[in-house]
Write an enzyme that holds these catalytic residues in place. Sequence first.
Site, PDB file in Angstrom:
ATOM      1  CB  CYS A  21      -0.931  -0.005   1.207  1.00  0.00           C
ATOM      2  SG  CYS A  21      -1.858   1.517   1.426  1.00  0.00           S
ATOM      3  CB  CYS A  24       0.503   1.639   4.246  1.00  0.00           C
ATOM      4  SG  CYS A  24      -1.204   1.033   4.179  1.00  0.00           S
TER       5      CYS A  24
END
Length: 402
Positions: A21, A24
């Site tokens: 991600c 993230c």
Amino acid sequence: CIDVCICVLFLFYVFFYAPWCGYCKKLEPIWHEVGAELKSSGSPVRVGKMDATAYSGIASEYGVRGYPTIKLLKGDLAYNYKGQRTKDDIIEFANRVAGPAVRSLPSRQMFDHVLKRHDVLFVYVGGESPLKEKYIDVASELIVYTYFFSASEDVLPESVTLPELPAVVVFKDGSFFTYDQYEDGSLSSWVNRERFQGYLQIDGFTLYELGETGAADRHGNTSLLRQELTSRYLRVATEYRGHFNRDFQFGHMDGNDYINSLIMSEVQVPSVIVLNTSNEQYFLPQEPVNTLEQLVGFINSVLDGSAQAHGGDGIFQRMKRVAYDARSTVMSVFRSSPLLGCFLFGLPLGVISLMCYGMCTAESDDGADDMERRKWINAGREEEECKEETWNTWRPGTRDGL
């Protein structure tokens, strides 16, 4: 022998992430700063992170559906963080939720201090009552958005007079407003509406938060026209509060890029637009709004249903949204990096084109082979017929064959 029972309340601040991600990875350095600051300040909140793909069972148990997800675990409760991903906002959320749902204001000095720090302040005034129990329940639910306090009547300024006690009061916009269960409905709904100032500077995140409160009133702005329109909106938000407060939230948004992407159309600035965040409809005035009366008339037309609605959440609009988002994504990639756009979209299209060409060519070759095969068979048949005809013509024993 004396048994001592000790109850320890565990507070964990967990960042659920996925290794692939990008958001993230962007949040990770901020998360490290959050952990360091909470630890240095002596906060009881323990900060950590968890790979939700490796521990999918735990992530599913806490309702993790996307990445990144931040949750504060307080005993048996899990509070989902929905704020902006900045260090200060994330820390402020932790400090607010980790404390008691309702904080006490023991003195006038403390009340004045808290009032200066908060643009919107909810206070329960009075002693024990069923209303206080409801207030505590609402505070436990909505503490993710705002603070809740309690105080005695003598702590409040002398200018604040309440018709009866107990009471729930909200202080904002330089004034105060009292909850009335007969006019305002449930306490939870009232708090959810009143947790915003009467007039806001709106961005994408604020608009997302307002989505939980129903319809919203917005306008684009620029230069001097912005000041005139803003002044007009402020008057409507304050002078017509009793008429519009339950259904509308007033504010302004700089520029029109976000609104254009939201309604999938082009709006000029400055302009007035009403967004119904519950069904994704929007309303535009048919005529220019140049006076306070025209603005009030337009908002009333939205309220009584006579204004024309655009957009919505029907199937056609959803398909239009998918196409619009896909087009916007492609254009964004090509604008930011043309070479990357050519690689991402040109390469797959090239491969698909080659596959289609190969399939068409294969079909053509097969057709040619079939034609050749048919010609060969037909030629063989003609040769056999020719031989048979010749044999019949020159067959021994016939007159012609002698």
